[in-house]
Each structure stands twice: as structure tokens, then as C-alpha cells.
Design a protein around this motif. Sequence first.
Motif, PDB file in Angstrom:
ATOM      1  N   LEU A   1       0.822  -1.029   0.091  1.00 26.24           N
ATOM      2  CA  LEU A   1       0.095   0.173  -0.010  1.00 26.24           C
ATOM      3  C   LEU A   1       0.966   1.343  -0.056  1.00 26.24           C
ATOM      4  CD1 LEU A   1      -2.783   1.222   0.226  1.00 26.24           C
ATOM      5  CD2 LEU A   1      -2.735   1.065   2.590  1.00 26.24           C
ATOM      6  N   GLY A   2       1.997   1.357   1.053  1.00 24.92           N
ATOM      7  CA  GLY A   2       2.537   2.641   1.131  1.00 24.92           C
ATOM      8  C   GLY A   2       3.710   2.756  -0.206  1.00 24.92           C
ATOM      9  N   LEU A   3       4.032   1.669  -0.780  1.00 30.55           N
ATOM     10  CA  LEU A   3       4.823   1.846  -1.906  1.00 30.55           C
ATOM     11  C   LEU A   3       4.183   2.189  -3.176  1.00 30.55           C
ATOM     12  CD1 LEU A   3       7.690  -0.602  -1.129  1.00 30.55           C
ATOM     13  CD2 LEU A   3       7.820   1.800  -0.787  1.00 30.55           C
ATOM     14  N   ASN A   4       3.018   1.478  -3.222  1.00 31.78           N
ATOM     15  CA  ASN A   4       1.984   2.040  -4.275  1.00 31.78           C
ATOM     16  C   ASN A   4       1.608   3.371  -4.396  1.00 31.78           C
ATOM     17  OD1 ASN A   4       0.255   0.944  -6.667  1.00 31.78           O
ATOM     18  ND2 ASN A   4      -1.359   1.203  -5.540  1.00 31.78           N
ATOM     19  N   LEU A   5       1.430   4.053  -3.128  1.00 28.53           N
ATOM     20  CA  LEU A   5       1.245   5.654  -3.195  1.00 28.53           C
ATOM     21  C   LEU A   5       2.402   6.334  -3.555  1.00 28.53           C
ATOM     22  CD1 LEU A   5      -0.308   5.903   0.471  1.00 28.53           C
ATOM     23  CD2 LEU A   5      -1.439   6.038  -1.733  1.00 28.53           C
ATOM     24  N   LEU A   6       3.816   5.682  -3.351  1.00 24.25           N
ATOM     25  CA  LEU A   6       4.940   6.359  -3.808  1.00 24.25           C
ATOM     26  C   LEU A   6       5.202   6.212  -5.233  1.00 24.25           C
ATOM     27  CD1 LEU A   6       7.287   5.503  -0.901  1.00 24.25           C
ATOM     28  CD2 LEU A   6       6.145   7.565  -1.473  1.00 24.25           C
ATOM     29  N   ARG A   7       4.655   5.175  -5.803  1.00 26.36           N
ATOM     30  CA  ARG A   7       4.873   4.608  -7.284  1.00 26.36           C
ATOM     31  C   ARG A   7       3.870   5.638  -7.848  1.00 26.36           C
ATOM     32  NH1 ARG A   7       3.403  -1.161  -9.364  1.00 26.36           N
ATOM     33  NH2 ARG A   7       1.651  -0.564  -8.137  1.00 26.36           N
ATOM     34  N   GLU A   8       2.554   5.998  -7.506  1.00 27.71           N
ATOM     35  CA  GLU A   8       1.559   6.706  -7.979  1.00 27.71           C
ATOM     36  C   GLU A   8       2.043   8.012  -8.281  1.00 27.71           C
ATOM     37  OE1 GLU A   8      -1.954   6.180  -6.125  1.00 27.71           O
ATOM     38  OE2 GLU A   8      -2.369   4.162  -6.943  1.00 27.71           O
TER      39      GLU A   8
ATOM     40  N   THR B   1       5.559   9.285  -7.869  1.00 28.75           N
ATOM     41  CA  THR B   1       6.913   9.350  -8.401  1.00 28.75           C
ATOM     42  C   THR B   1       7.267   8.663  -9.664  1.00 28.75           C
ATOM     43  OG1 THR B   1       7.806   7.474  -7.250  1.00 28.75           O
ATOM     44  CG2 THR B   1       7.858   9.507  -5.950  1.00 28.75           C
ATOM     45  N   GLY B   2       6.135   7.547  -9.972  1.00 28.91           N
ATOM     46  CA  GLY B   2       6.417   6.691 -11.132  1.00 28.91           C
ATOM     47  C   GLY B   2       7.476   5.739 -10.991  1.00 28.91           C
TER      48      GLY B   2
ATOM     49  N   ILE C   1       7.478   8.108   2.630  1.00 24.63           N
ATOM     50  CA  ILE C   1       6.402   8.612   2.196  1.00 24.63           C
ATOM     51  C   ILE C   1       6.403  10.090   2.663  1.00 24.63           C
ATOM     52  CG2 ILE C   1       3.816   8.588   2.850  1.00 24.63           C
ATOM     53  CD1 ILE C   1       4.014   5.726   3.050  1.00 24.63           C
ATOM     54  N   ARG C   2       6.984  10.483   3.669  1.00 27.77           N
ATOM     55  CA  ARG C   2       7.162  11.633   4.369  1.00 27.77           C
ATOM     56  C   ARG C   2       8.260  12.579   3.497  1.00 27.77           C
ATOM     57  NH1 ARG C   2       7.168   9.693   9.400  1.00 27.77           N
ATOM     58  NH2 ARG C   2       9.472   9.700   9.411  1.00 27.77           N
ATOM     59  N   GLU C   3       9.265  12.067   2.865  1.00 28.39           N
ATOM     60  CA  GLU C   3      10.073  12.478   2.136  1.00 28.39           C
ATOM     61  C   GLU C   3       9.448  12.865   0.914  1.00 28.39           C
ATOM     62  OE1 GLU C   3      13.890  10.911  -0.324  1.00 28.39           O
ATOM     63  OE2 GLU C   3      14.108  10.370   2.041  1.00 28.39           O
TER      64      GLU C   3
END
Length: 175
Positions: free
Chosen positions: A137-144, A146-147, A169-171
Motif C-alpha cells: 500500500l505505501g509503496l504503491n502510493l509512492l509509485r503513483e 513518483t512513477g 512517504i514523508r520525504e
Amino acid sequence: MVDDPARELERLLANPDDPALAERFERLAAAERAELARGLEAQAPALRERCGIALGSELTDLAVRRMATRGTDAEEACRAIGEAAAALERYLAGFREKHGIRLDLDPEARERVIVLSGAAAAEVEALCARLFANYPLGLNLLRERTGRDSFAIPAAAVGDPEGHLNGLIRETYAR
């Protein structure tokens, strides 16, 4: 060696809490572990090839503990470590296949996972499932955002996976 093993055993059993005996045992056990470690280090290049993973200090300690407690040799300890490394690779491949996200564990992180699992292949996947339970879940948010679909996982993340994920996520969202 002792002259009369039965009498020596009786003497030891009569006073199992003798601090001098415990200290002597610990000293001898430490000497045995040191000897096993020296033997393992002498075989390090060959074992690295057969294990499929470099034996850092934590893995060397794990192998020595396995050899000392189970009475096995370096080959058996290496086989267990190799199986644990293969189980880690299976977990990472499965994670990527299921979530489309690649976890790039650095060598120290890989070593830490194997050590925490006790080099038990079955434990590696269960441990990773617990450590990285919230990563999809967390890395999927980052992928969306940042790509990116590949994320570096340092050794510190194995010790505090939630803290590492929250930091990523914060960064990312602070930018």
C-alpha cells in the motif's frame, strides 16, 4: 580428557551452579566458536560461491552458532544459509509479481533477514511477510506519485520497516 569420566561427571552434577565451572565452560565454548569461525573464514571464497551470498560478519556468526549447537560442518551451515537466501529471492520475486514493485534489499539487509530467520528457509518468507506487510500500500502510493517501481531497502529498514516506509512517504510528499 579426564582419568575417571564417571567420577568427573558425578562431581559436575553435584554442584551445577559452581561459577568456576560455568566460567570454564564459557571459555571453552568461546574458544570452540573462535576456532570454527577461523575455519569458516579460511573457506569463505568457496563457501560464498556455494552459498550464493557473501558471508558478512552476522552470517558468519550465524553459521558458527549453527555449527557449534548442531554439531554440523561448514558445508551444512552454508547449505542452510543458501536455502534461506533462495527463499528470500523467492519472496522478493513474488512481491514484485504480485504488486508490480521491486524491493531492492542491500547486502546488509539481505544478511539481516537471513540472520533474523535463523537461516530457516520457511521462516524467511514468513518474516518478510511480517516485515513488509504494509509496503504494498505505501509503496504503491509512492509509485503513483513518483512513477518509480523500485525501492531501495537498507539494513535499517529490516530493523524498523514501518519507520523506513513512513520516512519514504514523508520525504516524497514533502517535495
